[in-house]
Design a protein around this motif. Structure first.
Motif, short mmCIF file in Angstrom:
data_model
loop_
_atom_site.label_atom_id
_atom_site.label_comp_id
_atom_site.label_asym_id
_atom_site.label_seq_id
_atom_site.Cartn_x
_atom_site.Cartn_y
_atom_site.Cartn_z
N UNK A 249 0.83 -1.22 0.00
CA UNK A 249 0.00 0.00 0.00
C UNK A 249 0.85 1.26 0.00
N UNK A 250 2.16 1.11 -0.10
CA UNK A 250 3.08 2.25 -0.09
C UNK A 250 3.68 2.39 -1.48
N UNK A 251 3.38 3.48 -2.17
CA UNK A 251 3.83 3.64 -3.55
C UNK A 251 5.36 3.64 -3.66
N UNK A 252 6.04 4.09 -2.61
CA UNK A 252 7.51 4.12 -2.65
C UNK A 252 8.07 2.70 -2.73
N UNK A 253 7.32 1.72 -2.20
CA UNK A 253 7.77 0.33 -2.22
C UNK A 253 7.13 -0.45 -3.36
N UNK A 254 5.83 -0.28 -3.53
CA UNK A 254 5.13 -1.06 -4.56
C UNK A 254 5.52 -0.66 -5.98
N UNK A 255 5.57 0.64 -6.25
CA UNK A 255 5.78 1.09 -7.63
C UNK A 255 7.09 0.61 -8.24
N UNK A 256 8.23 0.70 -7.53
CA UNK A 256 9.46 0.17 -8.13
C UNK A 256 9.38 -1.33 -8.44
N UNK A 257 8.69 -2.07 -7.55
CA UNK A 257 8.55 -3.50 -7.79
C UNK A 257 7.64 -3.77 -8.98
N UNK A 258 6.57 -2.99 -9.09
CA UNK A 258 5.64 -3.15 -10.22
C UNK A 258 6.35 -2.88 -11.54
N UNK A 259 7.12 -1.81 -11.59
CA UNK A 259 7.82 -1.48 -12.83
C UNK A 259 8.84 -2.56 -13.18
N UNK A 260 9.52 -3.10 -12.17
CA UNK A 260 10.47 -4.18 -12.43
C UNK A 260 9.75 -5.42 -12.93
N UNK A 261 8.59 -5.72 -12.35
CA UNK A 261 7.83 -6.89 -12.79
C UNK A 261 7.33 -6.72 -14.22
N UNK A 262 6.89 -5.50 -14.57
CA UNK A 262 6.40 -5.25 -15.93
C UNK A 262 7.51 -5.32 -16.96
N UNK A 263 8.75 -5.16 -16.53
CA UNK A 263 9.89 -5.32 -17.43
C UNK A 263 10.35 -6.76 -17.54
N UNK A 264 9.66 -7.66 -16.83
CA UNK A 264 10.02 -9.08 -16.83
C UNK A 264 8.94 -9.89 -17.54
N UNK A 265 9.22 -11.17 -17.82
CA UNK A 265 8.19 -12.03 -18.43
C UNK A 265 7.32 -12.75 -17.40
N UNK A 266 7.25 -12.26 -16.16
CA UNK A 266 6.44 -12.94 -15.15
C UNK A 266 5.03 -13.17 -15.68
N UNK A 267 4.43 -14.31 -15.31
CA UNK A 267 3.11 -14.64 -15.88
C UNK A 267 1.96 -13.99 -15.13
N UNK A 268 2.25 -13.43 -13.95
CA UNK A 268 1.18 -12.80 -13.16
C UNK A 268 1.75 -11.65 -12.35
N UNK A 269 1.01 -10.54 -12.31
CA UNK A 269 1.33 -9.41 -11.45
C UNK A 269 0.03 -8.92 -10.83
N UNK A 270 -0.08 -9.04 -9.52
CA UNK A 270 -1.27 -8.60 -8.81
C UNK A 270 -0.90 -7.57 -7.75
N UNK A 271 -1.75 -6.55 -7.58
CA UNK A 271 -1.44 -5.45 -6.67
C UNK A 271 -2.62 -5.18 -5.75
N UNK A 272 -2.35 -5.19 -4.45
CA UNK A 272 -3.38 -4.94 -3.45
C UNK A 272 -3.81 -3.47 -3.48
N UNK A 273 -5.09 -3.25 -3.23
CA UNK A 273 -5.59 -1.88 -3.17
C UNK A 273 -6.98 -1.79 -3.77
N UNK A 274 -7.72 -0.78 -3.37
CA UNK A 274 -9.06 -0.57 -3.88
C UNK A 274 -9.03 -0.08 -5.32
N UNK A 275 -10.21 0.02 -5.92
CA UNK A 275 -10.30 0.55 -7.29
C UNK A 275 -9.75 1.97 -7.35
N UNK A 276 -10.05 2.78 -6.33
CA UNK A 276 -9.55 4.15 -6.30
C UNK A 276 -8.03 4.16 -6.14
N UNK A 277 -7.52 3.31 -5.27
CA UNK A 277 -6.06 3.22 -5.10
C UNK A 277 -5.39 2.81 -6.39
N UNK A 278 -6.00 1.86 -7.10
CA UNK A 278 -5.40 1.40 -8.34
C UNK A 278 -5.43 2.49 -9.41
#
Length: 330
Positions: A249-278
């Motif tokens: 729930x902390x963008x300083x921690x989640x966002x770098x990980x999300x960007x790294x995951x999107x640069x990878x061929x991982x088959x799934x990326x899921x992120x906790x948070x409400x629709x508004x948070x997303x």
């Protein structure tokens, strides 16, 4: 990341052979109807009658063990067929109503046996997360270990993660790298999620630079990285057999990980948070230059909508969605 014990069937068979007690491998090669285990499922049998794994969930294992003991004696593989057997369904037969064919291969030297050197090569590939297809002719018993790119039929089966018999009479067993789960955020949901994931065959890794969260007391026995998420993700190098979940729930921690995951061929990326948070998350990632095609890979709010309330229920919904993506595609 080690392979879970219940998935170490080739490794255990090789250990038993090397210890001198003898070993055989039993593998489901074909199924019809309501078979309890899919093609590629394996059972290792030692010369002392020890077993690891299963080919039917308990219905025919006793009969397969007897055949394996004989195969170790005479050095000859066997193709066995088991189906419904009415009165003796729970002894030698499938009470579920299906039919299976099981290949039994004794390990050892000799033209018809599974050569220890070939089994060792398979075990070595599995240890270094290298995909392999194990191909055997069900007529001549000729065997090969095939790398990706060497055989179109093997490539198709590796991509689909599905073992089976080809039209040319070969059985191809798929040996893909073990599944991995990378969780960012040592929060309450992560505790049951890591346990559930391991039970489903995943090797989990936890990332959280906040030492108070990612403590050994809260996550006994887990692999925990206190590096910043983008650095930890780079070290873990997620591949096509990896799922990634962010929970802080902390963008300083989640966002770098999300960007790294999107640069990878991982088959799934899921992120906790409400629709508004997303929605806010997507705006930040767009501002950082992430393409819409990449953003569409994110599953958020994370998990299947099963009405989950507790941390364990949310973890269950997350693992269910991961499984859905793995088996049915995103």
């Amino acid at each position: 990341m080690s392979i879970a014990d219940h998935d170490r069937i080739p490794e255990i068979a090789l250990d038993w052979h090397r210890s001198g007690i003898g070993a055989a491998l039993a593998t489901v090669v074909e199924t019809w109807g309501s078979a309890p285990r899919q093609a590629g499922s394996q059972l290792a049998i030692s010369g002392l009658g020890q077993i690891m794994g299963s080919v039917s969930g308990g219905c025919v294992e006793g009969a397969v063990v007897n055949e394996a003991m004989e195969a170790m004696e005479d050095g000859q593989p066997r193709l066995l067929t088991y189906g419904v057997s009415d009165d003796s369904a729970f002894a030698v037969g499938l009470a579920c109503g299906g039919t299976i064919r099981v290949l039994v291969e004794p390990v050892g030297e000799g033209a018809a046996r599974l050569a220890p050197s070939l089994l060792a090569a398979l075990v070595a590939a599995r240890a270094t997360r290298q995909a392999r297809g194990y191909a055997i002719s069900l007529e001549s018993w000729e065997r090969r270990l095939i790398e990706p790119g060497e055989d179109p039929a093997v490539d198709v089966r590796l991509r689909s993660d599905k073992s089976g018999v080809e039209a040319d009479g070969r059985f191809i067993a798929v040996h893909n790298p073990p599944l991995r789960l990378i969780v960012v955020g040592a929060v309450h949901i992560a505790q049951p999620l890591l346990v559930m994931a391991r039970s489903c065959g995943y090797a989990p890794s936890l990332i959280d630079p906040r030492a108070a969260f990612g403590s050994a007391e809260r996550f006994p026995g887990e692999e925990i990285s206190e590096a910043w998420p983008d650095e930890a993700m780079a070290a873990l190098a997620p591949d096509a057999r990896t799922a990634v979940v962010t929970l802080t729930h902390d963008s300083k921690l989640d966002d770098p990980a999300i960007m790294a995951a999107l640069d990878s061929p991982c088959f799934y990326l899921g992120c906790l948070g409400s629709t508004r948070t997303h929605a806010k998350r997507l705006a930040r990632l767009r501002a950082a230059g992430v393409a819409e095609e990449a953003l569409a890979r994110i599953h958020a709010p994370v998990g299947l909508d099963i009405g989950a309330k507790t941390p364990a229920e949310i973890a269950l919904s997350v693992l269910a969605q991961i499984t859905q993506c793995l088996r049915r595609g995103a």
